[in-house]
Design an enzyme around this catalytic site. Structure first.
Site, PDB file in Angstrom:
ATOM      1  N   LYS A 176       1.865  -3.164   8.794  1.00 15.17           N
ATOM      2  CA  LYS A 176       2.939  -2.249   8.873  1.00 15.17           C
ATOM      3  C   LYS A 176       4.127  -3.359   8.937  1.00 15.17           C
ATOM      4  O   LYS A 176       4.360  -3.589  10.200  1.00 15.17           O
ATOM      5  CB  LYS A 176       2.875  -1.381   9.757  1.00 15.17           C
ATOM      6  CG  LYS A 176       3.828  -0.212   9.933  1.00 15.17           C
ATOM      7  CD  LYS A 176       3.536   0.869  10.934  1.00 15.17           C
ATOM      8  CE  LYS A 176       4.469   2.174  10.919  1.00 15.17           C
ATOM      9  NZ  LYS A 176       4.185   3.146  12.041  1.00 15.17           N
ATOM     10  N   LEU A 223       1.021  -1.293   0.078  1.00 16.51           N
ATOM     11  CA  LEU A 223       0.124  -0.046   0.060  1.00 16.51           C
ATOM     12  C   LEU A 223       0.640   1.397   0.035  1.00 16.51           C
ATOM     13  O   LEU A 223       0.407   2.462  -0.455  1.00 16.51           O
ATOM     14  CB  LEU A 223      -0.999   0.009   1.105  1.00 16.51           C
ATOM     15  CG  LEU A 223      -1.889  -1.051   1.177  1.00 16.51           C
ATOM     16  CD1 LEU A 223      -2.532  -0.948   2.764  1.00 16.51           C
ATOM     17  CD2 LEU A 223      -2.902  -1.008   0.158  1.00 16.51           C
ATOM     18  N   GLY A 224       1.994   1.065   0.499  1.00 18.68           N
ATOM     19  CA  GLY A 224       3.058   2.354   0.694  1.00 18.68           C
ATOM     20  C   GLY A 224       4.307   2.221   1.487  1.00 18.68           C
ATOM     21  O   GLY A 224       4.464   1.085   1.995  1.00 18.68           O
ATOM     22  N   ASP A 273       2.809  13.534  15.713  1.00 19.04           N
ATOM     23  CA  ASP A 273       2.859  13.425  14.294  1.00 19.04           C
ATOM     24  C   ASP A 273       1.801  13.599  13.491  1.00 19.04           C
ATOM     25  O   ASP A 273       1.484  12.714  12.601  1.00 19.04           O
ATOM     26  CB  ASP A 273       3.948  12.079  13.810  1.00 19.04           C
ATOM     27  CG  ASP A 273       4.444  12.140  12.454  1.00 19.04           C
ATOM     28  OD1 ASP A 273       4.622  13.242  12.097  1.00 19.04           O
ATOM     29  OD2 ASP A 273       4.841  11.058  12.042  1.00 19.04           O
ATOM     30  N   GLY A 293       6.542   4.136   4.463  1.00 19.76           N
ATOM     31  CA  GLY A 293       6.592   5.113   5.475  1.00 19.76           C
ATOM     32  C   GLY A 293       8.281   5.361   6.144  1.00 19.76           C
ATOM     33  O   GLY A 293       9.077   4.615   5.345  1.00 19.76           O
ATOM     34  N   GLY A 294       8.399   6.020   7.050  1.00 21.14           N
ATOM     35  CA  GLY A 294       9.523   6.432   7.794  1.00 21.14           C
ATOM     36  C   GLY A 294      10.163   5.306   8.319  1.00 21.14           C
ATOM     37  O   GLY A 294      11.547   5.114   8.122  1.00 21.14           O
ATOM     38  N   PHE A 295       9.571   4.274   8.780  1.00 22.94           N
ATOM     39  CA  PHE A 295      10.240   2.887   9.460  1.00 22.94           C
ATOM     40  C   PHE A 295       9.805   1.722   8.528  1.00 22.94           C
ATOM     41  O   PHE A 295      10.142   0.554   9.382  1.00 22.94           O
ATOM     42  CB  PHE A 295       9.865   3.119  10.955  1.00 22.94           C
ATOM     43  CG  PHE A 295      10.322   4.170  11.669  1.00 22.94           C
ATOM     44  CD1 PHE A 295      11.457   4.157  12.172  1.00 22.94           C
ATOM     45  CD2 PHE A 295       9.358   5.093  11.999  1.00 22.94           C
ATOM     46  CE1 PHE A 295      11.968   5.253  12.759  1.00 22.94           C
ATOM     47  CE2 PHE A 295       9.871   6.318  12.653  1.00 22.94           C
ATOM     48  CZ  PHE A 295      11.282   6.452  12.929  1.00 22.94           C
ATOM     49  N   GLU A 327       7.365  -0.544   5.266  1.00 23.44           N
ATOM     50  CA  GLU A 327       6.296  -0.760   4.368  1.00 23.44           C
ATOM     51  C   GLU A 327       5.055  -0.938   5.045  1.00 23.44           C
ATOM     52  O   GLU A 327       4.792  -1.875   6.002  1.00 23.44           O
ATOM     53  CB  GLU A 327       6.878  -1.568   3.088  1.00 23.44           C
ATOM     54  CG  GLU A 327       8.072  -1.115   2.878  1.00 23.44           C
ATOM     55  CD  GLU A 327       8.874  -2.204   1.663  1.00 23.44           C
ATOM     56  OE1 GLU A 327       8.643  -3.381   2.299  1.00 23.44           O
ATOM     57  OE2 GLU A 327       9.657  -1.678   0.865  1.00 23.44           O
TER      58      GLU A 327
END
Length: 659
Positions: free
Chosen positions: A367, A345-346, A464, A348-350, A352
């Site tokens: 995640k 799906l995408g 955040d 992130g900083g830490f 996928e």
């Protein structure tokens, strides 16, 4: 001499077999008094989901786990427990088989429990209401051995009463600390003259008080005495306590009982078991099975291997909360097609994020923490700790986690419409966001943050908040996500400091970036930026020309305020179904949120009132923090009015990208 040696070996073997022969007692107690559910309903799916993960949670949490899954009215609360000292594999097998028995026996009961014992004793319980710390005396599960004692009842009663009384006193007066399976547990044995040994086991769930445990166990003993006195054993079980005694050693207790010196009992088959129904509960019961006899050498090797393996695992495991559900890694790999690219799906900083589907049809978002991110382990643990305690319609729901080897996975509900920035900053998709929808999104985010700050069991600062961390469900309702940076505050705590600034530039408040100071007002600042982005369709991190100067979004809106031209901020893709007064009021509230001094910013409670009650007069906003203005020849990344020196961990600064 050889004959005597053989006789000694044979005697030892016979004694070994006698000592380890056991009876397996099972009784599924389905409570018919607390409601039912429709099969395959959301409640039933949640029930199956939490029971399917119960075994791994129990073995990971010192033999005891209690938690929940879902949101009311479909929320399911569950607990699992094994007798202390149970081998990991044996405990896991007991929990799995017990859970499956409950699913097969209690087809539509919303509340049920099952104390089961073959190779060990274990408990599985689920309910449609919270039960942690509450003593529940009904329903009662009762099973007794139909064999008669055939001994002096008076002499027997003295020994039996002494044994049960001393066990209860010992359990409730010297319970171990913490919430684990050994907190309220006792097994013991007594010798009745001219009769057999009495073996007994008692246990309470560790969430109840010692007084409640005492009450529960004493009532079990009284109930047995009233119904089954004179028989050769029996079981009394309630949701919070268990009592069993027999005239032979049995599973769940034999490893802990020290046999007194006495002639070995005669080898006789256990008598049949009878079931008792009480308090409108349905009890199925009675199965007899022999435990396979293994050699002493094998036992030593298995125990030694278990100890070594367990010590290695303890070094790797993190201290994670019992409220969350632990998934088996193979389950997640199967659900995501082994983390295939087409399921991604995408990023992130830490790590996928992958889409997946569990065997029961539940869609999930997984995640997957990057294996190379040393800092990510802290954020992983933090996210599990924080989100496991939260239940709100405007917060993304954590279904569980998986922590095996190098894999660290967070399992969330799947939110179908991706993130807010996917629509808001796309030139073609943002026309799907009319004013009514944007207003509802702002309202939902407000309620979610208000829950974090005020209405949840904990006071939580997100740290955040940004458009990419606002997910949208099928009805475009917002759900706040990504709690890796979140922090829990004490009841009276208002401010905290950190030497490690984390978050996303443009959304972070001035006091946080410059001094590492964060509070609820830090989230308010981020929320103000979100309001301005939602109304304008513009990113705060972009730069905008006005009066020959370069501005970020916050500064740009402030200049519009000074020029009394706030209507210019409105996204041209918004349809005509709005009033300019309402839109300007929302922009006004956004400016109040981004004021430089945290004390000047309203609380989320006040913001909620301002948004829902147009009769409330709004104060005049002061200039925002990070007042940003550059000349046309200047570098847009530098401010002429203010400069900030701070140490920011680059690995924690994220870009605003769709997830």
């Amino acid at each position: 001499m050889a004959t005597k040696s053989c006789e000694l070996v044979l005697c030892f073997f016979v004694f070994f077999v006698i000592s380890f022969s056991a009876i397996s007692v099972s009784a599924q107690t389905c409570d018919n008094t607390t409601g039912t559910f429709i099969p395959n309903s959301p409640y039933d799916k949640n029930r199956r989901l939490i029971l399917s993960t119960l075994a791994s949670n129990v073995t990971a949490q010192e033999g005891y786990f209690i938690g929940s899954i879902g949101i009311a009215p479909d929320q399911v609360f569950a607990t699992g427990m094994c007798a202390p000292g149970s081998e990991r594999d044996v405990c896991s097998l007991c929990i799995r088989s017990t859970s499956e028995s409950l699913l097969q026996s209690c087809l539509d009961q919303a509340d049920a429990f099952f104390w089961s014992g073959e190779e060990t004793l274990c408990l599985v319980r689920y309910a449609n209401r919270p039960f942690s710390g509450l003593l529940v005396m009904d329903p009662l599960g009762a099973i007794f051995n139909t064999g008669e004692l055939n001994t002096n009842q008076t002499v027997f009663d003295i020994e039996w009463n002494n044994l049960t009384s001393s066990m209860i006193a010992g359990i409730t007066s010297s319970s171990s600390g913490g919430n684990n399976s050994s907190k309220y547990y006792s097994d013991d044995i007594a010798l009745v003259p001219d009769f057999k040994n009495i073996s007994a086991l008692m246990q309470c769930t560790p969430d109840v008080s010692s007084e409640d445990c005492n009450t529960c166990l004493r009532q079990n003993v009284v109930d047995y005495d009233n119904c089954c006195r004179g028989h050769q054993g029996g079981v009394m079980s309630r949701p919070n306590c268990f009592f069993r005694w027999e005239v032979y050693p049995f599973s769940g207790a034999i490893d802990q009982i020290n046999l007194p010196k006495s002639p070995p009992p005669s080898v006789t088959s256990p008598s049949p078991i009878a079931n008792i129904t009480k308090n409108d509960s349905r009890i199925s019961g009675g199965k007899i099975a022999a435990i396979v006899v293994v050699t002493v050498v094998t036992i030593i090797l298995v125990v030694l291997g278990f100890v070594i393996s367990n010590r290695r695992k303890q070094k790797q495991e993190m201290d994670l909360p019992t409220e969350s559900v632990q998934f088996d890694l193979k389950t997640i790999e199967s659900a995501t097609s082994n983390f295939s690219e087409r399921n991604k799906l995408g990023k992130g900083g830490f790590g996928e994020v992958y889409k997946g589907m569990l065997m029961n049809g539940t869609e999930i978002a997984v995640k997957r923490l990057s294996k190379t991110s040393g800092q990510g382990e802290v954020e992983f643990k933090n996210e599990v700790v924080v989100v496991a305690k939260l239940q709100h319609i405007n917060l993304v729901r954590l279904l569980g986690f998986s922590l095996q080897g190098e894999e660290k996975l967070l399992v969330y509900e799947f939110v179908s419409n991706k993130s807010l920035d996917y629509f808001l900053f796309d030139p073609t998709k943002r026309n799907q966001l009319d004013w009514t929808m944007r207003r509802n999104i702002i309202g939902g985010i407000t309620r979610g943050i208000l829950y974090l700050h005020q209405d949840s069991r904990l006071k939580i600062i997100h740290r955040d908040l940004k458009a990419s961390n606002i997910l949208l469900d099928a009805d475009m309702n917002p759900k706040i996500a990504d709690f890796g940076m979140a922090r829990i505050f004490g009841v009276d705590q208002t401010v905290a400091n950190t030497g490690r600034v984390v978050g996303t530039f443009g959304y972070m408040s001035p006091e946080y970036v410059t001094h590492g100071q964060f509070s609820m007002k830090s989230d308010v600042y981020s929320f103000g930026v979100l309001i301005l982005e939602i109304i304008s369709g513009k990113k705060n991190s972009s730069f905008y020309q006005m009066d020959g100067l370069v501005n970020n979004l916050v500064t740009y809106v402030w200049k519009l305020w000074e020029n009394k031209s706030l209507h210019e901020l409105l996204d041209p893709f918004i349809n005509q179904d709005f009033t300019s007064e309402e839109v300007i009021r929302y922009i006004h509230i956004g400016l109040l949120c981004v004021q430089e001094n945290p004390a000047d910013r309203p609380t989320m409670s006040t913001i909620h009132q301002m948004l829902t009650n147009s009769s409330i007069t709004l104060p005049v906003p002061l200039p925002p923090g990070f007042f940003f203005r550059n000349g046309p020849g200047s570098n847009p990344g530098q401010s002429n009015s203010k400069s900030f020196a701070c140490s920011v961990d680059e690995a924690t600064i994220t870009d605003v990208n769709p997830r």
